[in-house]
Design a protein around this motif. Structure first.
Motif, mmCIF file in Angstrom:
data_model
loop_
_atom_site.group_PDB
_atom_site.id
_atom_site.type_symbol
_atom_site.label_atom_id
_atom_site.label_comp_id
_atom_site.label_asym_id
_atom_site.label_seq_id
_atom_site.Cartn_x
_atom_site.Cartn_y
_atom_site.Cartn_z
ATOM 1 N N ASN A 61 60.659 68.938 89.538
ATOM 2 C CA ASN A 61 60.474 67.479 89.618
ATOM 3 C C ASN A 61 59.534 66.923 88.553
ATOM 4 N N ARG A 62 59.246 67.692 87.537
ATOM 5 C CA ARG A 62 58.451 67.226 86.399
ATOM 6 C C ARG A 62 59.401 66.968 85.233
ATOM 7 N N LEU A 63 59.312 65.792 84.641
ATOM 8 C CA LEU A 63 60.237 65.427 83.578
ATOM 9 C C LEU A 63 59.950 66.235 82.322
ATOM 10 N N GLU A 64 61.016 66.855 81.774
ATOM 11 C CA GLU A 64 60.895 67.640 80.555
ATOM 12 C C GLU A 64 61.539 66.950 79.365
ATOM 13 N N SER A 65 62.712 66.335 79.557
ATOM 14 C CA SER A 65 63.364 65.660 78.435
ATOM 15 C C SER A 65 64.381 64.655 78.945
ATOM 16 N N VAL A 66 64.642 63.652 78.090
ATOM 17 C CA VAL A 66 65.627 62.612 78.357
ATOM 18 C C VAL A 66 66.402 62.396 77.066
ATOM 19 N N ILE A 67 67.734 62.240 77.177
ATOM 20 C CA ILE A 67 68.539 61.940 75.990
ATOM 21 C C ILE A 67 69.524 60.833 76.312
ATOM 22 N N GLU A 120 71.892 62.497 60.874
ATOM 23 C CA GLU A 120 71.623 61.921 59.555
ATOM 24 C C GLU A 120 70.342 61.094 59.548
ATOM 25 N N TYR A 121 70.100 60.376 60.629
ATOM 26 C CA TYR A 121 68.886 59.545 60.729
ATOM 27 C C TYR A 121 68.069 60.035 61.902
ATOM 28 N N TRP A 122 66.809 60.309 61.648
ATOM 29 C CA TRP A 122 65.892 60.630 62.743
ATOM 30 C C TRP A 122 64.482 60.199 62.382
ATOM 31 N N VAL A 123 63.732 59.833 63.408
ATOM 32 C CA VAL A 123 62.313 59.501 63.280
ATOM 33 C C VAL A 123 61.584 60.194 64.419
ATOM 34 N N LYS A 124 60.503 60.889 64.111
ATOM 35 C CA LYS A 124 59.691 61.573 65.121
ATOM 36 C C LYS A 124 58.446 60.755 65.419
ATOM 37 N N ILE A 125 58.171 60.525 66.700
ATOM 38 C CA ILE A 125 57.045 59.699 67.126
ATOM 39 C C ILE A 125 56.288 60.447 68.217
ATOM 40 N N LYS A 126 55.042 60.735 68.000
ATOM 41 C CA LYS A 126 54.249 61.413 69.021
ATOM 42 C C LYS A 126 53.790 60.420 70.066
ATOM 43 N N GLY A 127 54.000 60.754 71.335
ATOM 44 C CA GLY A 127 53.532 59.929 72.440
ATOM 45 C C GLY A 127 52.522 60.677 73.280
ATOM 46 N N ASP A 128 52.195 60.130 74.419
ATOM 47 C CA ASP A 128 51.226 60.732 75.330
ATOM 48 C C ASP A 128 51.933 61.801 76.163
ATOM 49 N N GLN A 129 51.780 63.055 75.786
ATOM 50 C CA GLN A 129 52.379 64.221 76.433
ATOM 51 C C GLN A 129 53.892 64.316 76.206
ATOM 52 N N PHE A 130 54.384 63.671 75.172
ATOM 53 C CA PHE A 130 55.799 63.794 74.842
ATOM 54 C C PHE A 130 56.003 63.456 73.365
ATOM 55 N N TYR A 131 57.193 63.788 72.872
ATOM 56 C CA TYR A 131 57.626 63.379 71.539
ATOM 57 C C TYR A 131 58.870 62.515 71.693
ATOM 58 N N ARG A 132 58.924 61.471 70.891
ATOM 59 C CA ARG A 132 60.078 60.576 70.909
ATOM 60 C C ARG A 132 60.826 60.727 69.593
ATOM 61 N N SER A 135 56.408 56.604 80.083
ATOM 62 C CA SER A 135 55.264 56.670 81.002
ATOM 63 C C SER A 135 55.405 57.777 82.031
ATOM 64 N N LEU A 136 56.632 58.294 82.242
ATOM 65 C CA LEU A 136 56.854 59.316 83.264
ATOM 66 C C LEU A 136 56.323 60.685 82.853
ATOM 67 N N PHE A 137 56.087 60.884 81.569
ATOM 68 C CA PHE A 137 55.650 62.199 81.115
ATOM 69 C C PHE A 137 54.209 62.521 81.497
ATOM 70 N N VAL A 138 53.429 61.533 81.847
ATOM 71 C CA VAL A 138 52.050 61.804 82.270
ATOM 72 C C VAL A 138 51.980 62.162 83.749
ATOM 73 N N LYS A 139 53.109 62.112 84.439
ATOM 74 C CA LYS A 139 53.135 62.389 85.875
ATOM 75 C C LYS A 139 53.447 63.860 86.134
ATOM 76 N N ALA A 140 52.738 64.433 87.114
ATOM 77 C CA ALA A 140 52.970 65.835 87.468
ATOM 78 C C ALA A 140 54.328 66.018 88.126
ATOM 79 N N THR A 141 54.748 65.049 88.930
ATOM 80 C CA THR A 141 56.074 65.073 89.559
ATOM 81 C C THR A 141 56.599 63.652 89.650
#
Length: 886
Positions: free
Chosen positions: A784-790, A722-734, A806-812
């Motif tokens: 070992n590369r982070l794809e998503s967190v919930i 019902e409620y959502w907000v999309k926020i673009k981050g550095d190499q990820f979406y929140r 901050s983990l999304f900018v890391k290769a592993t």
């Protein structure tokens, strides 16, 4: 890399110069402030500094489309012309309309206005500048006889008293605010007064803050006029009043009941503070009154503008260095639009429909036999007419009225029911393009070429930095092509923006003889090379002022029939609708530091989304307690026109009985974040500007069954909550989430939502679940590369998102980071930046706190030297000071 190109920022009316180094091969920009531009001398705010991050081609409208089908320019333009012609033939010229934007360049505006008013023969061209500056236009016209801003930015360094009225200058015009801050540091005798119902970041440098009751500004300045004229030793300038003004006695009579006791009661101000302000104005020679939307966006905005101007006329504090009323323009080219007649009651070159000679003059200059003879519909009335079926076809250019107009749900219904909607834009998916039958790809900033005019009447060049994206075309070209197809070829022969600028300049001087303020006739024969090299210049620019003119009215001559300025008798009026038992709170609206309008540009830049990532409502602690609202919980806000959901910010910067909501979120970025749906559509009877600062609302807690967030390397394909907000981050979406029913299987729900977009055999899912407590956490890694967190829970007790983000900018990820993922907290010894405070340099709260504690920093200057935070636009300095104090 090529050599730097000088251009102009596309955000607020400060009109900052930019030096841009463009790399066409990979479509990248290096942005710096232009140290030679007199509007900013090299300074940029967070938004301007991040312009290089906003030019990606993802999301751009790259080809014309007709009824959802991509097509070529010829088919799209033919259809627009045919539909407009057939509608006019059947229903008359007033059945069509154009709705423009302060994002258009002057040349675009000029051609659109010429087509609608000069050759279609209807006044139905208005602009989103109606929503922000039309009360100022009307006030100027009543007092000065013309829409003239008397002063210039240089006056900020000369002033001895600067009054910020209904303007959070620190956030809305940051570079000008830093100029004021610097002037105060250079001259400690300079006093700053802030007049605003809410305590904003601008109060950081205030010597006096007056928390006026919402809507009471006319009382305040009527009271000042009364104070200046009262007693045995008046503080007015009788000789100036006698020689250069008319109507003083009537204005004074209208203010006769505004003694200091009455004003203090009406404005709910401390009498001693009110006395101090009045005395400072009375005894200070050089006074600047800077005002913006808090004055303009009112059902009596024009009267408020004139109440301020009256006080300057009574004391002669106008037209000289360091003195005068100064309208802080909201958009980059709102002033340019006013010059070419962008508002529906105007003609080009500061002429309008109220003068039959003006209509005849413009008709003869354009060679038109069917020029409109009366004003068209202003913005709110225009969309009401679309809703009622009176306007059958509308062309919307460079703006998003489904979000930005008041009573926005009705605007959406109006366009859904309209027979023919054309939208010219550079962005493919907006709340408004979703309703367009024809979409026309316009060039965006970095591709457009033309001129803009800032708040101090300074014309600057906006230059192309890249070749156009896809099939995008200049707005003036699109309009001209439609005009030709409608049979007006001879009047629209333009091949370049320089040709249009020459015609615009020639019209400004046509039969002028000094009778009109806007005159740039010195540019009537400008060559293409001279146009390309045009330097920032303040109008008028004519034979008398070939290099431009910094200030007007220094000679005491105005543009009224008598040549004298007009006092306007002001009788303060209540807002269009007052709070009642059903809607007991007053809603105030405004901008944020790092976002712009409906976020179509700024939301692309990750660094601009971190400071205030969600729609929020600010509310005083007393009201929060009264309505059972907890900090960081969600609330539903409702008015007689619509509703929204927002995150609760409890703060004593609000007055009891008042709430504040920012204007920016759209259906593209939030499920229920459109502030415009709430806003009162009541308008000023003179300026037709809506009352966006005073809407009666009610508020209640929204208590979902669960809340949570998702961080994903990839944009989610669907969001079922019902409620959502999309926020673009550095190499990820929140995504911030809340819903009324919890999924039976949270992992499957997360995968269906889109977290499995790149799920492969090498994917690794980490999970934690406590059904009794309603807690669920999961993370997906690939190699070992982070794809998503919930994270999901029944309450909103979550760790800050900063470390996980901050983990999304890391290769592993290393072992300690993987082990800590489902805690959401960094491993011991790993720094956490915390929420972003300084968007310019991406400096977080925890980073600043740690530096303060470990290095013994004492001042914001110390923090700046250590971390650079606060050293660019300076808008975060008040927050840094708060951290130092705590």
């Amino acid at each position: 890399m090529n050599k730097p190109i000088s251009t102009t920022c596309p955000y607020c009316g400060v009109g900052c110069g930019i030096s841009a180094l463009a790399d066409e091969s990979n479509h990248r920009l290096l942005i710096k402030g232009d140290s030679s531009h007199p509007a900013n001398f090299g300074r940029l705010c967070s938004k301007g500094s991040a312009l290089g991050d906003t030019i990606e081609l993802k999301g751009r409208l790259l080809k014309p489309s007709v009824y959802g089908r991509e097509t070529n320019w010829a088919e799209a333009l033919d259809l627009v012309a045919d539909k407009f012609l057939s509608t006019i033939e059947t229903y008359g010229p007033d059945s069509v309309a154009i709705y423009g934007s302060g994002q258009l360049l002057t040349e675009d505006y000029y051609v659109a206005n010429k087509l609608m008013k000069g050759f279609i023969g209807s006044g139905n061209m208005d602009t989103n500048s109606r929503l922000c500056m039309s009360s100022s236009v009307a006030g100027h016209k009543r007092a000065f006889g013309a829409d003239t801003v008397p002063g210039c930015y240089e006056d900020l360094e000369h002033a001895e008293l600067i009054i910020l009225i209904g303007s959070n200058t620190a956030w809305c015009h940051p570079v000008s605010f830093q100029r004021i801050r610097a002037a105060k540091e250079t001259n400690p005798l300079l006093k700053i007064v802030v007049i605003d119902p809410r305590r904003t970041a601008s109060c950081d440098i205030a010597d006096l803050y007056l928390p006026v009751a919402s809507g009471s500004d006319a009382w305040l300045f009527n009271g000042l006029l009364h104070y200046l004229s009262a007693g045995c030793a008046p503080r007015t300038n009788p000789s100036y009043i006698e020689q250069h003004t008319e109507g003083y006695a009537e204005a004074l009579a209208a203010a006769e009941n505004a003694d200091i006791d009455q004003v203090a009661a009406q404005c709910r101000l401390n009498k001693e503070d009110l006395q101090r302000f009045y005395e400072w104005f009375a005894t200070t020679d050089k006074v600047m009154s800077l005002y913006s939307q808090g004055i303009n966006q009112s059902s009596s905005g024009t009267d408020k503008v004139n109440a301020i101007i009256n006080c300057h006329l009574a004391t002669g504090k106008i037209g000289k260095p360091g003195s005068g009323p100064f309208s802080l323009t909201g958009q980059p080219n709102a002033m340019g639009g006013r010059e070419v007649g962008g508002l529906s009651h105007q003609l080009a070159a500061h002429m309008d429909f109220s003068n039959a000679d003006d209509i005849d003059r413009v008709a003869r200059f354009w060679g038109s036999q069917q020029i409109a003879s009366k004003p068209g519909l202003a913005a709110v009335d225009l969309f009401n007419a679309i809703y009622d079926g009176k306007v059958k076809a509308v062309w919307i250019m460079g703006t998003n009225p489904v979000v930005s107009l008041p009573n926005a749900d009705k605007v959406k219904l109006a366009l859904q029911g309209c027979e023919f909607v054309v939208v010219s834009d550079c962005i493919a998916n907006t709340d408004t393009t979703a309703l367009g039958h024809v979409l026309l790809p316009a060039q965006g900033w970095s591709e457009k070429d033309g001129t803009v005019t800032n708040s101090e009447r300074r014309i600057s060049r906006q230059r192309a930095l890249f070749q156009p994206a896809g099939k995008a075309k200049p707005d003036w070209w699109i309009i001209s092509q439609v005009a030709r197809r409608m049979g007006f070829e001879a009047a629209f022969p333009y091949q370049s923006s320089a040709e249009i600028f020459r015609e615009h300049a020639a019209l400004s001087g046509f039969e002028n003889n000094g009778q009109r303020d806007f005159d740039i006739s010195a540019f009537a024969d400008i060559s293409v090379q001279e146009y390309d090299q045009l330097q920032p210049t303040q109008w008028p620019v004519n034979q008398h002022y070939p290099q431009g003119r910094a200030r007007l009215f220094d000679d005491g001559k105005f543009y009224t029939p008598s040549g004298k300025a007009q006092f306007i008798a002001i009788s303060p009026r209540f807002p269009g609708r007052l709070p009642d038992k059903d809607y007991p709170l007053i809603l105030n609206t405004g901008r944020l530091r790092d976002q712009w309008h409906t976020m179509t540009r700024t939301a692309i830049a990750a660094k601009l989304n971190q400071h205030k990532p969600e729609p929020f409502v600010e509310i005083h602690p007393v009201d929060a307690a009264r309505y059972d609202l907890l900090a960081d919980s969600l609330a539903s806000i409702e008015s007689a026109w619509g509703s929204m959901l927002a995150r609760v910010h409890v703060t004593d910067s609000q007055q009891p009985g008042n709430v504040f909501v920012p204007m920016h979120w759209t259906a593209q970025y939030a499920s229920h974040g459109r502030m415009g749906a709430l806003v009162n559509p009541f308008v000023d009877p003179i300026s037709k500007q809506p009352e966006s600062k005073h809407t009666p609302v009610r508020i209640k807690s929204y208590q979902p069954v669960w809340q949570g967030f998702i961080l994903s390397r990839h944009e989610l394909t669907s969001i079922s909550s019902e409620y959502w907000v999309k926020i673009k981050g550095d190499q990820f979406y929140r995504y911030e989430l809340a819903a009324d029913s919890i999924p039976e299987d949270c992992l499957e729900w997360a995968k269906e939502t889109g977290c499995n977009t790149h799920d492969t055999a090498s994917s690794l899912w980490q999970k934690y679940q406590d059904p009794a407590q309603g807690n669920y956490r999961a993370a997906m890694l690939i190699d070992n590369r982070l794809e998503s967190v919930i994270f999901i829970a029944k309450n909103n007790q979550f760790p800050q998102r900063s470390w996980l983000s901050s983990l999304f900018v890391k290769a592993t990820l290393d072992k300690s980071e993987r082990m800590a993922l489902l805690t959401g907290l960094p491993p011991e010894g790993t720094p956490d930046t915390g929420k972003i405070i300084c968007a310019c340099f991406n400096v977080g709260e925890q980073t600043i706190k740690t530096a303060i504690q470990k290095q013994g920093l004492k001042t914001h200057q110390d923090v700046g030297r250590c971390l650079k935070a606060g050293t660019n636009c300076g808008s975060c300095v008040p927050e840094i000071k708060t951290l130092l104090a705590s």
